[in-house]
Design an enzyme around this catalytic site. Structure first.
Site, PDB file in Angstrom:
ATOM      1  N   ASP A 135      -6.476 -33.399 -42.380  1.00 59.45           N
ATOM      2  CA  ASP A 135      -5.904 -32.592 -41.310  1.00 59.45           C
ATOM      3  C   ASP A 135      -5.628 -33.429 -40.264  1.00 59.45           C
ATOM      4  O   ASP A 135      -5.105 -33.096 -39.143  1.00 59.45           O
ATOM      5  CB  ASP A 135      -7.253 -31.788 -40.727  1.00 59.45           C
ATOM      6  CG  ASP A 135      -7.040 -30.149 -41.119  1.00 59.45           C
ATOM      7  OD1 ASP A 135      -5.959 -30.096 -41.945  1.00 59.45           O
ATOM      8  OD2 ASP A 135      -8.038 -29.590 -41.115  1.00 59.45           O
ATOM      9  N   ASP A 450     -18.967 -22.164 -42.605  1.00 59.92           N
ATOM     10  CA  ASP A 450     -19.949 -22.297 -44.036  1.00 59.92           C
ATOM     11  C   ASP A 450     -20.846 -21.202 -43.912  1.00 59.92           C
ATOM     12  O   ASP A 450     -20.784 -20.506 -45.075  1.00 59.92           O
ATOM     13  CB  ASP A 450     -20.412 -23.695 -44.169  1.00 59.92           C
ATOM     14  CG  ASP A 450     -21.040 -24.307 -42.923  1.00 59.92           C
ATOM     15  OD1 ASP A 450     -20.987 -23.578 -41.808  1.00 59.92           O
ATOM     16  OD2 ASP A 450     -21.601 -25.319 -42.690  1.00 59.92           O
TER      17      ASP A 450
END
Ligand SMILES: O=c1ccn([C@@H]2O[C@H](COP(=O)(O)OP(=O)(O)O[C@H]3O[C@H](CO)[C@@H](O)[C@H](O)[C@H]3O)[C@@H](O)[C@H]2O)c(=O)[nH]1
Ligand SMILES: [Mn+2]
Length: 735
Positions: A135, A450
């Protein structure tokens, strides 16, 4: 007669006995109830402090109920990887995802080690593909991976041949792996050669990091010449392809940096994971995926086999949507206890562990939003929301149909032919108007993507599995105590509360979805973590307030009520201490852990709560602040000298806890030296005095920080702010 080979189970469920723990849990709960009742009936005789203490204890009791319910029926899995060969002659393909986002906070050598440990893992290389998402769009990461691939051609055969256990070179080449005279001459030579090669690799990466990159952007790196961190096209490169499909070769390695444009939200890690899911869907489409953070290397090379035992050995797919391995750190082993012993085993026995963002094996179908009954009933697949809302890449839809049907023969041999489609699905406009991040994939809307993603899976009625082998499956590096921990914990608290205040709240999941009731409680325990900071902060200031105002929030030492306070306090501390000792840790590390927990609660968690309130009011946007990572060079990781020593920075998070310490110092000074010395009879008494002293002892790193200079000292600006707040508090309480 049943085939004996087919019927051998691949794993066994173990139910550890916890009679002793249950007894202590219930006893504590009973004592807490007694305390609450005692507080209630004597409410009229006391003032504000008594009432506030009651509210805090009410919260602690609620929290305890959640914990007791979660811990009640612990369970563990015992896989039998040696049976896997018999039952599953051909292992299923697996796509592995590694995410990195910042070449400075996440040194490329860490990512390289993680990737090397994966390429060398004990699993057929022709069933494995490793995707690295960058990223940060960093040429340095790309360069490091290219170099790592060259080294991998030596490293992987070396590990396989010599059956090396830890296949991350930086850990392997720590002193103790040095070959002794017991090893063969050849091995000693090979070992030395590998070590030199690894050192050269590290040096090349280090040198590259010194270089101003735009100048060196030639050849393969030229694609990076017109990129900016948040403004660049997609870059997908196949760094290595196992063209011949050799089981003994090197697995595929693919570099992915998704497109980013300043105006498009990119959803941080969740966005990166969704891109990886699509790109890998096109290229290799393995039915199972493993995801790792860039610092989590494979520490137990058998882990893939162990996880497959649980995945393939479950009678019903519904029982195993994903398999989580505990997130452990080589530089802070005692963290194992924190979640695993305390609550981890318990939740495994309900609907399965939370998804922890790393060290987790997923079923691709589940990530594609499949419901358990769809998995059973193939016919229903054609109404699947994924196929309607997964975006307009025909190639991807084809691959998704394969994945949903559970076909595993789609492992491509010519990766490059998918590059164009891969660019398309990694572009930032691809997700517009699709269900990605909303209905399937990694779910957006929280900084802890998550937990949110795992929760939505559990809410559909899936269960999850837990794999905790010895030696640990994966190891990462824990951020050093101090600012880095604060950043991380603040982000977690914020993210967890974001989920609590969203439509994904587990209570709704239980009422309307298939989330089990006790699983809901386990999620609640986690999600409301942050609120505890308010109550702890209040509870921690009460002794000082009482000494200052000569009132009391605790029963007098000679009153029987004092036992309701002392008993739970002592029992809980002794109990956690005994757990620590039983698991092989020192009393000192227990104490440091306890103190750290209190400090982090009153700082990072409090700011997490403030963050969420600001967000709910629309006053602030959430930003994923990446945790600083480092390479530890000693074998036990942490520098012993540093244990318990706290590092500070200018961050406002330290103001709250510094204020508490200053308030207590002031209170003790007035209490001891002032006109009304502490008395056993009226007003505030020994108990408050004891609490105040105890608190200062527990907050010793902060007390020391007041007097230290440099990174171990609290910056003077923070001290001034805290002093002003402390004075204000003293003034208010004297009113
Ligand atoms: O925009 C981003 C931000 C982060 N990451 C990656 O996400 C991972 C986790 O980031 P880190 O800074 O290490 O956060 P931690 O707090 O250590 O991570 C824990 O908590 C996260 C949720 O907050 C989970 O996603 C992680 O898996 C879990 O290890 C790293 O690999 C990052 O490279 C990205 O890929 N893109
Ligand atoms: Mn991390």
């Amino acid at each position: 007669m049943a085939n004996p080979i087919i019927s051998v189970p691949l794993f066994e469920k173990v139910f550890p006995k916890n009679t002793y723990q249950r007894a202590v849990d219930v006893a504590l709960l009973f004592l807490l109830f007694c305390l609450l009742i005692y507080r209630l009936i004597s409410l009229n005789n006391y003032g504000l402090a008594w009432f506030l203490a009651f509210l805090c204890e009410l919260w602690f009791t609620f929290n305890w109920i959640l914990i007791v319910c979660t811990r009640w029926t612990p369970m563990l899995y015992k896989p039998f990887p040696e049976r896997l060969q018999q039952r599953v002659p051909e292992l299923p393909p697996m796509d592995v995802f590694v995410t990195t986002a910042d070449a400075v906070l996440e040194p490329p050598i860490l990512t390289v080690n993680t990737v090397l440990s994966l390429l060398a893992v004990d699993y057929p290389a022709n069933k494995l593909a490793c995707y690295v998402s960058d990223d940060g769009c960093s040429p340095l990461i790309f360069y490091s991976l290219v170099e790592a691939t060259k080294f991998a051609k030596l490293w992987v055969p070396f590990c396989r041949k010599n059956n090396i256990q830890v296949r991350a070179p930086f850990r392997y080449f720590l002193d103790e792996s040095k070959p002794s005279s017991a090893n063969s001459r050849d091995f000693q030579k090979e070992w030395k050669y590998m070590k030199e090669e690894y050192e050269q690799l590290s040096r090349r990466i280090e040198n590259a990091a010194q270089q101003p990159f735009p100048i060196g952007l030639t050849g393969e790196l030229a694609v990076f010449s017109e990129t900016e961190l948040r403004n660049h096209p997609t870059i997908v490169r196949v760094l290595w392809e196992n063209k011949e499909g050799l089981p003994e070769g090197l697995p595929h390695l693919i570099y992915v940096s998704r497109e980013k444009r300043p105006k498009n939200p990119h959803h941080y890690k969740a966005g990166a994971m969704n891109v990886l899911t699509r790109v890998s869907g096109l290229m290799t489409n393995a039915p199972f995926m493993l995801n790792l953070d860039c610092d989590m290397f494979v520490n137990n090379t058998q882990i893939f086999q162990q996880a497959m035992c649980l995945m393939l050995g479950s009678k019903n797919e519904q029982d195993c949507a994903f398999i989580q391995c505990p997130q452990l750190f080589y530089d802070r082993p005692q963290d194992l206890l924190l979640l695993h012993e305390y609550i981890g085993k318990g939740i495994v026995g309900i609907q399965g562990p939370y998804y922890g963002g790393t060290g987790c094996f997923h079923r691709r179908k589940v990530i594609y939003g499949l419901w358990p009954d769809e998995a059973e009933n193939q016919g229903k697949l054609y109404d699947n929301v994924l196929l309607k809302e997964c975006g307009n890449s025909k190639e991807f839809i084809t691959s998704a149909v394969h994945a949903l049907k559970g076909k595993t023969d789609y492992f491509a041999s010519n990766l490059s032919k998918f590059l164009e489609a891969a660019h398309q699905v990694a572009s930032c406009s691809y997700e517009y108007g699709t269900g990605w991040g909303k209905k399937f994939g990694w779910i957006y809307g929280s900084l802890v993507e998550d937990i949110l993603t795992g929760l939505t899976i559990h809410t559909k009625g899936w269960r999850s599995g837990y794999c905790s082998p010895d030696p640990p499956a994966f190891l990462g590096c824990a951020p050093p105590d101090g600012p880095a921990v604060m950043v991380q914990q603040k982000r977690w608290t914020t993210g967890l509360l974001e989920i609590f205040f969203s439509k994904h709240n587990p209570v709704i999941g239980t009422l309307k979805g298939n989330l089990q009731f006790r699983q809901c409680l386990a999620y609640l325990w986690l999600l409301v973590w942050g609120f505890r900071s308010i109550f702890e902060l209040c509870y921690a200031t009460l002794p000082a307030y009482c000494i200052l105002t000569n009132s009391n929030f605790l029963p007098k030492v000679q009153e029987p009520g004092i036992y309701f306070i002392v008993a739970p306090f002592v029992i809980h501390h002794l109990y956690t201490l005994s757990e620590f000792i039983r698991t092989g840790f020192s009393v000192y590390s227990w104490w440091v852990g306890q103190c750290m927990a209190r400090i982090v609660t009153m700082t990072a968690w409090l700011f997490g709560v403030i963050n969420v309130i600001l967000k709910l009011l629309g006053l602030s946007e959430m930003v994923f602040e990446i945790t600083q990572k480092g390479l530890s060079t000693s074998s036990d990781g942490g520098d012993d000298d540093d244990e318990g020593k706290f590092v500070f920075d200018e961050s406002p998070v330290f103001v709250s806890v510094t204020t508490v310490v200053l308030v207590h110092l002031t209170a003790l000074a007035t209490g001891l030296l002032g006109p009304q010395p502490i008395s056993v009879g009226k007003g505030s008494g020994l108990a408050e005095f004891f609490c105040s002293v105890f608190l200062l002892v527990a907050f010793w790193p902060i007390v020391e920080g007041l007097f230290r200079k440099g990174k171990y000292g609290i910056p003077s600006s923070t001290i001034f702010k805290s002093a002003a707040l402390a004075l204000f508090f003293v003034y208010l309480s004297k009113l």
